[in-house]
Design a protein around this motif. Sequence first.
Motif, PDB file in Angstrom:
ATOM      1  N   CYS A  69       0.836  -1.215   0.000  1.00  0.00           N
ATOM      2  CA  CYS A  69       0.000   0.000   0.000  1.00  0.00           C
ATOM      3  C   CYS A  69       0.864   1.256   0.000  1.00  0.00           C
ATOM      4  O   CYS A  69       0.546   2.239  -0.688  1.00  0.00           O
ATOM      5  CB  CYS A  69      -0.933  -0.010   1.207  1.00  0.00           C
ATOM      6  N   LEU A  70       1.941   1.237   0.768  1.00  0.00           N
ATOM      7  CA  LEU A  70       2.857   2.375   0.804  1.00  0.00           C
ATOM      8  C   LEU A  70       3.499   2.607  -0.560  1.00  0.00           C
ATOM      9  O   LEU A  70       3.550   3.748  -1.051  1.00  0.00           O
ATOM     10  CB  LEU A  70       3.932   2.128   1.864  1.00  0.00           C
ATOM     11  N   VAL A  71       3.977   1.542  -1.179  1.00  0.00           N
ATOM     12  CA  VAL A  71       4.622   1.656  -2.485  1.00  0.00           C
ATOM     13  C   VAL A  71       3.647   2.226  -3.516  1.00  0.00           C
ATOM     14  O   VAL A  71       4.001   3.123  -4.299  1.00  0.00           O
ATOM     15  CB  VAL A  71       5.166   0.291  -2.941  1.00  0.00           C
ATOM     16  N   GLU A  72       2.428   1.730  -3.525  1.00  0.00           N
ATOM     17  CA  GLU A  72       1.432   2.220  -4.494  1.00  0.00           C
ATOM     18  C   GLU A  72       1.123   3.697  -4.274  1.00  0.00           C
ATOM     19  O   GLU A  72       0.954   4.458  -5.231  1.00  0.00           O
ATOM     20  CB  GLU A  72       0.166   1.374  -4.395  1.00  0.00           C
ATOM     21  N   ALA A  73       1.069   4.117  -3.003  1.00  0.00           N
ATOM     22  CA  ALA A  73       0.808   5.527  -2.715  1.00  0.00           C
ATOM     23  C   ALA A  73       1.961   6.406  -3.182  1.00  0.00           C
ATOM     24  O   ALA A  73       1.738   7.481  -3.773  1.00  0.00           O
ATOM     25  CB  ALA A  73       0.569   5.713  -1.221  1.00  0.00           C
ATOM     26  N   LEU A  74       3.185   5.979  -2.939  1.00  0.00           N
ATOM     27  CA  LEU A  74       4.328   6.766  -3.383  1.00  0.00           C
ATOM     28  C   LEU A  74       4.398   6.835  -4.907  1.00  0.00           C
ATOM     29  O   LEU A  74       4.784   7.867  -5.474  1.00  0.00           O
ATOM     30  CB  LEU A  74       5.625   6.189  -2.814  1.00  0.00           C
ATOM     31  N   ASP A  75       3.994   5.761  -5.576  1.00  0.00           N
ATOM     32  CA  ASP A  75       3.939   5.784  -7.039  1.00  0.00           C
ATOM     33  C   ASP A  75       2.944   6.838  -7.534  1.00  0.00           C
ATOM     34  O   ASP A  75       3.172   7.484  -8.564  1.00  0.00           O
ATOM     35  CB  ASP A  75       3.537   4.410  -7.579  1.00  0.00           C
ATOM     36  N   ARG A  76       1.842   7.020  -6.790  1.00  0.00           N
ATOM     37  CA  ARG A  76       0.826   7.984  -7.198  1.00  0.00           C
ATOM     38  C   ARG A  76       1.260   9.424  -6.943  1.00  0.00           C
ATOM     39  O   ARG A  76       1.036  10.304  -7.774  1.00  0.00           O
ATOM     40  CB  ARG A  76      -0.498   7.723  -6.446  1.00  0.00           C
ATOM     41  N   TYR A  77       1.873   9.657  -5.775  1.00  0.00           N
ATOM     42  CA  TYR A  77       2.089  11.035  -5.344  1.00  0.00           C
ATOM     43  C   TYR A  77       3.538  11.522  -5.456  1.00  0.00           C
ATOM     44  O   TYR A  77       3.777  12.729  -5.346  1.00  0.00           O
ATOM     45  CB  TYR A  77       1.623  11.194  -3.895  1.00  0.00           C
ATOM     46  N   TRP A  78       4.476  10.611  -5.637  1.00  0.00           N
ATOM     47  CA  TRP A  78       5.879  11.001  -5.635  1.00  0.00           C
ATOM     48  C   TRP A  78       6.612  10.400  -6.843  1.00  0.00           C
ATOM     49  O   TRP A  78       7.196   9.322  -6.747  1.00  0.00           O
ATOM     50  CB  TRP A  78       6.552  10.537  -4.348  1.00  0.00           C
ATOM     51  N   PRO A  79       6.599  11.091  -7.981  1.00  0.00           N
ATOM     52  CA  PRO A  79       7.350  10.602  -9.151  1.00  0.00           C
ATOM     53  C   PRO A  79       8.828  10.394  -8.832  1.00  0.00           C
ATOM     54  O   PRO A  79       9.468   9.494  -9.377  1.00  0.00           O
ATOM     55  CB  PRO A  79       7.156  11.718 -10.190  1.00  0.00           C
TER      56      PRO A  79
END
Length: 264
Positions: A69-79
Amino acid sequence: MADLPVLISRPGERAGPLAAAIEARGLDVMRLDVMHLEPLPEAPATRSAWMDIDHFHKVVVVSPFAAECLVEALDRYWPQRPIGIDYYAVGASTAALLHRRLGVRVHVPSPSAGEDTSEALLRLASLQTLEERRVLLVAGEGGRPLIAETLAARGARVTRLAVYRRRLLTPDSAMQARLDAGDYRALVVSSGEILEHLARWCTDAALNQPLIVSSARLATLAGRLGFRFPVVASGATPAALAVAVARSSAQEEADVDHDDLEKG
């Protein structure tokens, strides 16, 4: 005994590597589908935490699914990955996932700690003095409050982010019958919630079969629930659990040979 399967209760995709590790030792495996993990809808507070994650000094991740879940969120918000954050994981599998997907260094308990647990993580030297340190705890809904409470008591400003829920499932009728009869070689459990859930279907026959657990804390819980032969693995990784399964199987076979000699 040789034809009986090892029952594994690990939910979701993580069951695959565990099954493979046990099967590599020549043992049959059956999956006990008793828990489903599902991401929670992203609330405004969750989205805010993801977008401001670079404001945190430390991020503690409690499980592989929380790490996903953390990885997916960082993919969305942090290029570009945020820098200056110290990452921590409960367990080697969670740490490996974070390292592989994010390319970050992850703090985990030393192998000398003997187990992958919250207690072992909290013994790390870098988590002892946390005055005014901002810590993001990425976890599931509910669960043990130990990490959040301990870090807060050490001075940290803790934000606990629940990113998924656990849903317990009733074993199918065939599996209920197998548990009722103790018709398996060993049962592998690395979650207290799952262990308490499964105990409802375990009769004396099941309680007398080997139970493989991933920590001394789970072994204590197993004893309270009536399991008579808990075997504590050196951790919750597939390799550690497979070693414990093989060890318990070897002991069982040795006992059968001894009985046969006594009868002869």
